[in-house]
Write a protein that holds these residues in place. Sequence first.
Motif, PDB file in Angstrom:
ATOM      1  N   VAL A 113      -9.882 -13.573  17.382  1.00 17.49           N
ATOM      2  CA  VAL A 113     -10.778 -12.468  17.051  1.00 17.49           C
ATOM      3  C   VAL A 113     -10.042 -11.132  17.047  1.00 17.49           C
ATOM      4  N   LEU A 114      -8.873 -11.084  17.694  1.00 20.71           N
ATOM      5  CA  LEU A 114      -8.113  -9.837  17.778  1.00 20.71           C
ATOM      6  C   LEU A 114      -7.332  -9.538  16.508  1.00 20.71           C
ATOM      7  N   HIS A 115      -7.008 -10.556  15.744  1.00 21.12           N
ATOM      8  CA  HIS A 115      -6.100 -10.378  14.614  1.00 21.12           C
ATOM      9  C   HIS A 115      -6.521  -9.289  13.627  1.00 21.12           C
ATOM     10  N   PRO A 116      -7.791  -9.230  13.196  1.00 22.24           N
ATOM     11  CA  PRO A 116      -8.142  -8.168  12.231  1.00 22.24           C
ATOM     12  C   PRO A 116      -8.025  -6.754  12.797  1.00 22.24           C
ATOM     13  N   LEU A 117      -7.961  -6.660  14.129  1.00 18.84           N
ATOM     14  CA  LEU A 117      -7.828  -5.339  14.755  1.00 18.84           C
ATOM     15  C   LEU A 117      -6.378  -4.928  14.947  1.00 18.84           C
ATOM     16  N   THR A 118      -5.457  -5.852  14.695  1.00 19.26           N
ATOM     17  CA  THR A 118      -4.045  -5.582  14.993  1.00 19.26           C
ATOM     18  C   THR A 118      -3.198  -5.393  13.746  1.00 19.26           C
ATOM     19  N   LEU A 124     -13.428  -5.275  12.956  1.00 21.00           N
ATOM     20  CA  LEU A 124     -13.953  -6.319  13.827  1.00 21.00           C
ATOM     21  C   LEU A 124     -15.186  -6.925  13.161  1.00 21.00           C
ATOM     22  N   PRO A 125     -15.049  -8.103  12.541  1.00 27.55           N
ATOM     23  CA  PRO A 125     -16.233  -8.761  11.970  1.00 27.55           C
ATOM     24  C   PRO A 125     -17.078  -9.373  13.096  1.00 27.55           C
ATOM     25  N   ILE A 126     -18.369  -9.120  13.077  1.00 29.12           N
ATOM     26  CA  ILE A 126     -19.280  -9.714  14.050  1.00 29.12           C
ATOM     27  C   ILE A 126     -20.200 -10.665  13.285  1.00 29.12           C
ATOM     28  N   GLU A 127     -19.876 -11.939  13.315  1.00 27.82           N
ATOM     29  CA  GLU A 127     -20.591 -12.915  12.517  1.00 27.82           C
ATOM     30  C   GLU A 127     -22.058 -13.006  12.899  1.00 27.82           C
ATOM     31  N   ARG A 128     -22.369 -12.894  14.185  1.00 24.67           N
ATOM     32  CA  ARG A 128     -23.752 -13.105  14.637  1.00 24.67           C
ATOM     33  C   ARG A 128     -24.701 -11.991  14.213  1.00 24.67           C
ATOM     34  N   THR A 129     -24.171 -10.827  13.908  1.00 26.74           N
ATOM     35  CA  THR A 129     -25.030  -9.731  13.456  1.00 26.74           C
ATOM     36  C   THR A 129     -24.767  -9.360  12.006  1.00 26.74           C
ATOM     37  N   GLY A 130     -23.709  -9.922  11.439  1.00 22.14           N
ATOM     38  CA  GLY A 130     -23.363  -9.606  10.056  1.00 22.14           C
ATOM     39  C   GLY A 130     -22.675  -8.269   9.893  1.00 22.14           C
ATOM     40  N   GLU A 131     -22.275  -7.653  10.998  1.00 24.36           N
ATOM     41  CA  GLU A 131     -21.615  -6.350  10.924  1.00 24.36           C
ATOM     42  C   GLU A 131     -20.114  -6.491  10.662  1.00 24.36           C
ATOM     43  N   LEU A 132     -19.577  -5.498  10.016  1.00 25.28           N
ATOM     44  CA  LEU A 132     -18.129  -5.367   9.858  1.00 25.28           C
ATOM     45  C   LEU A 132     -17.755  -3.982  10.373  1.00 25.28           C
ATOM     46  N   LEU A 133     -17.277  -3.935  11.621  1.00 29.81           N
ATOM     47  CA  LEU A 133     -16.990  -2.657  12.255  1.00 29.81           C
ATOM     48  C   LEU A 133     -15.575  -2.189  11.942  1.00 29.81           C
ATOM     49  N   HIS A 134     -15.471  -0.943  11.529  1.00 32.83           N
ATOM     50  CA  HIS A 134     -14.163  -0.302  11.394  1.00 32.83           C
ATOM     51  C   HIS A 134     -13.882   0.443  12.693  1.00 32.83           C
TER      52      HIS A 134
END
Length: 263
Positions: A113-118, A124-134
């Motif tokens: 889960v850390l890879h997209p942040l590094t 940070l994609p949050i699958e359970r809420t459908g959010e894609l946080l920058h």
Amino acid sequence: MLEIIPAPPFYQSVGRECEVFTAAFEARLPVLIKGPTGCGKTRFVSHMAEQLGLTLHTVACHDDLTAADLVGRHLITGGDTVWVDGPLTRAVRSGGICYLDEVVEARKDTTVVLHPLTDDRRILPIERTGELLHAHPDFMLVVSYNPGYQHVLKTLKPSTRQRFVALSFNFASPELERSVLVTETGLDAGRAASLVTLAGQIRRLAGVDLEEAVSTRLLVYAARLMVAGMDERVACRAALVEPLSDEEDTLAALETIIAAQFG
């Protein structure tokens, strides 16, 4: 009610680690800190958070740590189902340092889960809420681990390691360690020097008779017991000997070393 404001964590730089950390933060780069237990990794991160004016979100990693523990989960509150952010998501949303202490202890699927942040995406994609946080501009990811504990089942994949700027830590020099003990605990210089000498003798046993070397943290514990009025040998037994081993022969050997130093 009296408000107690904790003092900033004492940290003495031993090289250019503060400069590297600051530059990494300004460049929006993640940092990997490696070094033995109790050498000051967590103290350093706390110090840098204080220096940079950042909120620190610390996660002590363990075998059962899941991605949901970091990102968040739905909880039932008052009959309603609500989403509750985990420490990683809180830091991504509002800024600050998310520090994953001993990251190799976490399950391997958790570190994915850390890879997209590094990388340059910082998302940070949050699958359970459908959010894609920058990530917030002031978000920083910091992880640490002890290379001495590494084996085939507990290590960072090269693909993960190469996503971080890395800093190597080790135990401080005797002069600096004495200074830490005096500054941190108020112990007199003579006994501080004896404790540091004792630590050097015990550390030579690490990897042979001891799995772990005596840490600076344990020296601070021993010093605090002495300042509180405890006999030197009793303090060393409680803070330095018993935490390091359960083997009677090893304990006896350590007692002999202590007796020679504080006889």
